[in-house]
Motif scaffolding. Structure first.
Motif, PDB file in Angstrom:
ATOM      1  N   ILE A 158       0.461  17.387   6.351  1.00  0.00           N
ATOM      2  CA  ILE A 158      -0.531  16.444   5.827  1.00  0.00           C
ATOM      3  C   ILE A 158       0.051  15.033   5.794  1.00  0.00           C
ATOM      4  O   ILE A 158      -0.592  14.068   6.225  1.00  0.00           O
ATOM      5  CB  ILE A 158      -1.018  16.883   4.424  1.00  0.00           C
ATOM      6  CG1 ILE A 158      -1.941  18.092   4.607  1.00  0.00           C
ATOM      7  CG2 ILE A 158      -1.703  15.739   3.676  1.00  0.00           C
ATOM      8  CD1 ILE A 158      -2.679  18.527   3.377  1.00  0.00           C
ATOM      9  N   ALA A 159       1.289  14.909   5.313  1.00  0.00           N
ATOM     10  CA  ALA A 159       1.928  13.589   5.252  1.00  0.00           C
ATOM     11  C   ALA A 159       2.016  12.974   6.652  1.00  0.00           C
ATOM     12  O   ALA A 159       1.691  11.796   6.844  1.00  0.00           O
ATOM     13  CB  ALA A 159       3.314  13.704   4.626  1.00  0.00           C
ATOM     14  N   ALA A 160       2.440  13.781   7.636  1.00  0.00           N
ATOM     15  CA  ALA A 160       2.567  13.267   9.008  1.00  0.00           C
ATOM     16  C   ALA A 160       1.210  12.865   9.569  1.00  0.00           C
ATOM     17  O   ALA A 160       1.056  11.781  10.158  1.00  0.00           O
ATOM     18  CB  ALA A 160       3.220  14.328   9.897  1.00  0.00           C
ATOM     19  N   TYR A 203       8.149   8.780   4.244  1.00  0.00           N
ATOM     20  CA  TYR A 203       9.330   9.265   3.524  1.00  0.00           C
ATOM     21  C   TYR A 203       9.166  10.743   3.166  1.00  0.00           C
ATOM     22  O   TYR A 203       8.211  11.090   2.472  1.00  0.00           O
ATOM     23  CB  TYR A 203       9.522   8.488   2.213  1.00  0.00           C
ATOM     24  CG  TYR A 203       9.793   7.017   2.375  1.00  0.00           C
ATOM     25  CD1 TYR A 203      11.095   6.523   2.493  1.00  0.00           C
ATOM     26  CD2 TYR A 203       8.738   6.100   2.403  1.00  0.00           C
ATOM     27  CE1 TYR A 203      11.347   5.159   2.627  1.00  0.00           C
ATOM     28  CE2 TYR A 203       8.980   4.733   2.539  1.00  0.00           C
ATOM     29  CZ  TYR A 203      10.280   4.279   2.655  1.00  0.00           C
ATOM     30  OH  TYR A 203      10.516   2.936   2.794  1.00  0.00           O
ATOM     31  N   TYR A 204      10.083  11.564   3.637  1.00  0.00           N
ATOM     32  CA  TYR A 204      10.107  12.956   3.199  1.00  0.00           C
ATOM     33  C   TYR A 204      11.198  13.108   2.148  1.00  0.00           C
ATOM     34  O   TYR A 204      12.389  13.085   2.460  1.00  0.00           O
ATOM     35  CB  TYR A 204      10.411  13.893   4.370  1.00  0.00           C
ATOM     36  CG  TYR A 204       9.233  14.158   5.288  1.00  0.00           C
ATOM     37  CD1 TYR A 204       8.110  14.815   4.812  1.00  0.00           C
ATOM     38  CD2 TYR A 204       9.260  13.772   6.623  1.00  0.00           C
ATOM     39  CE1 TYR A 204       7.027  15.069   5.635  1.00  0.00           C
ATOM     40  CE2 TYR A 204       8.176  14.027   7.458  1.00  0.00           C
ATOM     41  CZ  TYR A 204       7.068  14.681   6.951  1.00  0.00           C
ATOM     42  OH  TYR A 204       6.000  14.939   7.767  1.00  0.00           O
ATOM     43  N   ASN A 251       0.833  -1.204   0.000  1.00  0.00           N
ATOM     44  CA  ASN A 251       0.000   0.000   0.000  1.00  0.00           C
ATOM     45  C   ASN A 251       0.864   1.249   0.000  1.00  0.00           C
ATOM     46  O   ASN A 251       1.880   1.301   0.697  1.00  0.00           O
ATOM     47  CB  ASN A 251      -0.867   0.014   1.258  1.00  0.00           C
ATOM     48  CG  ASN A 251      -1.758  -1.195   1.347  1.00  0.00           C
ATOM     49  OD1 ASN A 251      -2.738  -1.301   0.629  1.00  0.00           O
ATOM     50  ND2 ASN A 251      -1.404  -2.138   2.214  1.00  0.00           N
ATOM     51  N   LYS A 252       0.456   2.241  -0.747  1.00  0.00           N
ATOM     52  CA  LYS A 252       1.227   3.477  -0.745  1.00  0.00           C
ATOM     53  C   LYS A 252       0.356   4.698  -1.009  1.00  0.00           C
ATOM     54  O   LYS A 252      -0.710   4.610  -1.624  1.00  0.00           O
ATOM     55  CB  LYS A 252       2.372   3.411  -1.746  1.00  0.00           C
ATOM     56  CG  LYS A 252       2.007   2.949  -3.125  1.00  0.00           C
ATOM     57  CD  LYS A 252       3.275   2.779  -3.943  1.00  0.00           C
ATOM     58  CE  LYS A 252       2.962   2.264  -5.325  1.00  0.00           C
ATOM     59  NZ  LYS A 252       3.058   0.809  -5.403  1.00  0.00           N
ATOM     60  N   ILE A 253       0.857   5.817  -0.506  1.00  0.00           N
ATOM     61  CA  ILE A 253       0.162   7.106  -0.639  1.00  0.00           C
ATOM     62  C   ILE A 253       1.203   8.156  -0.999  1.00  0.00           C
ATOM     63  O   ILE A 253       2.295   8.152  -0.429  1.00  0.00           O
ATOM     64  CB  ILE A 253      -0.525   7.487   0.699  1.00  0.00           C
ATOM     65  CG1 ILE A 253      -1.679   6.520   1.014  1.00  0.00           C
ATOM     66  CG2 ILE A 253      -1.024   8.939   0.671  1.00  0.00           C
ATOM     67  CD1 ILE A 253      -2.306   6.727   2.388  1.00  0.00           C
ATOM     68  N   LEU A 254       0.870   9.028  -1.940  1.00  0.00           N
ATOM     69  CA  LEU A 254       1.762  10.123  -2.298  1.00  0.00           C
ATOM     70  C   LEU A 254       1.177  11.435  -1.764  1.00  0.00           C
ATOM     71  O   LEU A 254      -0.036  11.639  -1.807  1.00  0.00           O
ATOM     72  CB  LEU A 254       1.910  10.195  -3.822  1.00  0.00           C
ATOM     73  CG  LEU A 254       3.021  11.090  -4.375  1.00  0.00           C
ATOM     74  CD1 LEU A 254       4.404  10.507  -4.087  1.00  0.00           C
ATOM     75  CD2 LEU A 254       2.867  11.277  -5.889  1.00  0.00           C
ATOM     76  N   VAL A 255       2.043  12.297  -1.245  1.00  0.00           N
ATOM     77  CA  VAL A 255       1.624  13.635  -0.814  1.00  0.00           C
ATOM     78  C   VAL A 255       2.542  14.636  -1.512  1.00  0.00           C
ATOM     79  O   VAL A 255       3.755  14.434  -1.528  1.00  0.00           O
ATOM     80  CB  VAL A 255       1.755  13.799   0.721  1.00  0.00           C
ATOM     81  CG1 VAL A 255       1.293  15.192   1.147  1.00  0.00           C
ATOM     82  CG2 VAL A 255       0.960  12.724   1.460  1.00  0.00           C
TER      83      VAL A 255
END
Lengths: 259, 259
Positions: free
Chosen positions: A164-166, A181-182, A34-38
């Motif tokens: 938002i990512a956090a 991942y930043y 699973n993955k999400i991009l911000v």
């Protein structure tokens, strides 16, 4: 055992240059599970804002979001940047879905309270709808979030993409084994800001205080670090900081943060 | 028995005026069962394009979409218009999800072939991913589509919103008992264009030919009618044309089309 989830935040010049963006999207597409991009989009928004004759208003070096600036942010973040990323991800087999926090009521925020400064239409995250995002992941979509939230009363709000990512990582850590991942323009947190090869490969709460005291972590890195430890203290398993090569399988030259 | 699905396309000045838009979104929110909103945004795009100094290129009265115009369409349709509609729908309890055809690979198109005119980055629909849209509906989301598709190779394309509404309705008619509503600025198809109260309440294939021959259906109404019958011939149960009051429960003063 919890399923794995990777949340990748990309920003700065990584998304300004077409070739660089293609490379990072390609690396992102190869992440298993699973993955999400911000993503952010600040520079492009400034460029379009300038063309439209909208002044960037600042107060003590902080950007103020008035209604016109918000409209530009909405056009650029959730329009131009989001949809081009989504179309490119679709072309390489990732079933991406470009979203603001209003979409699917995924991220609610409240307008930042006025203290010394009225930041305008800026939102601090109130609640992440983890179940909604979970449902999208379960049916095979890959959410792509931009730096916008909403207040639940019809108002869109500008919210920092790192935050938002956090917050999304925290919200989903109950259900997933989450790594955040930043990705930015440097190889990681540097011992010597002048030396690109002086990456500090591991930071935890203990050496963080030392790095702070020595002034090695300063300026723009401070809010980034704040987001990292905030995420770690709230059940995010691991946070990594580095440039796009951090997403390559054979690279370990980036900064990993743990509690 | 199939579940009911209502697909509502809104356009023109209905989405330009804030109060009018609020009213139509409120009526939309009260429709029972599964529903999908499709919107245009052409006037706003022209306005922003003008401010950015981008000329609207025309050929024989048809708009040509070059890369700059496409960028404006992406910013306005999938950004400004889409996200503000989504935020407003969320405020009245509808779990809206703003989408282009690239999102979730929901609508693939191919660039319109060049015959007499090269329309530029305009897409004719190739395939609607009915299963993807079905999944979103099943988990409780209300898709909000704008007038953009993609070619599956990374390119976004401009596609007429009326066409998108018809194609999505057709794609979902295998699984749903679908009604397609075209909301525009008139009360319906008019017998006398000068008389707002001369609504023709029912059109079928038989009286359509008569209306055509008499020149009662002409000009801008022709492509709309074409979309309607195209949808009906492809299993869409019913098509309705009228202004926003068509969505009120107690109103029957609009045009219903059947085969």
């Amino acid at each position: 055992m919890k399923q794995k989830l990777s949340i990748v935040k990309i920003g700065g010049y990584l998304i300004e240059e077409e070739a660089r963006l293609s490379k990072i999207l390609d690396l992102f597409s190869k992440i298993e599970g699973n993955k999400i991009l911000v993503h952010g989009g600040g520079k492009k928004a400034t460029e379009i804002g300038n063309k439209l004759g909208i002044e960037t208003k600042m107060s003590n070096g902080r950007r103020i979001t008035d209604i016109q600036s918000l409209d530009v942010a909405v056009m650029v973040y959730s329009g131009l940047v989001s949809k081009n990323i989504v179309a490119q991800l679709q072309a390489i087999g990732i079933n991406a879905l470009g979203m603001s926090g209003a979409d699917g009521n995924t991220i609610q925020a409240y307008k930042r309270p006025v203290k010394d400064v009225d930041f305008g239409l800026v939102g601090d995250v109130k609640e992440v709808n983890a179940y909604g995002i979970f449902q999208l992941l379960q049916v095979g979509f890959t959410p792509v979030f931009c730096a916008l939230t909403h207040d639940g009363k019809g108002q869109l709000l500008n919210t920092n993409a790192d935050t938002i990512a956090a917050e999304v990582a925290i919200g989903l850590s109950q259900d997933f084994d989450t790594t955040l991942y930043y990705c930015f323009e440097k190889k990681g947190v540097l011992q010597d800001i002048e030396d690109e090869d002086s990456v500090i490969t591991h930071i935890d709460s203990k050496n963080y205080d030392v790095l702070l005291a020595k002034g090695i972590i300063a300026d723009g890195m401070l809010p980034k670090m704040h987001n990292c430890f905030y995420a770690l203290r709230n059940n995010v398993a691991k946070v990594c900081i580095g440039d796009d090569s951090m997403l390559s399988e054979n690279n370990s030259n980036f900064t990993t943060l743990t509690l």
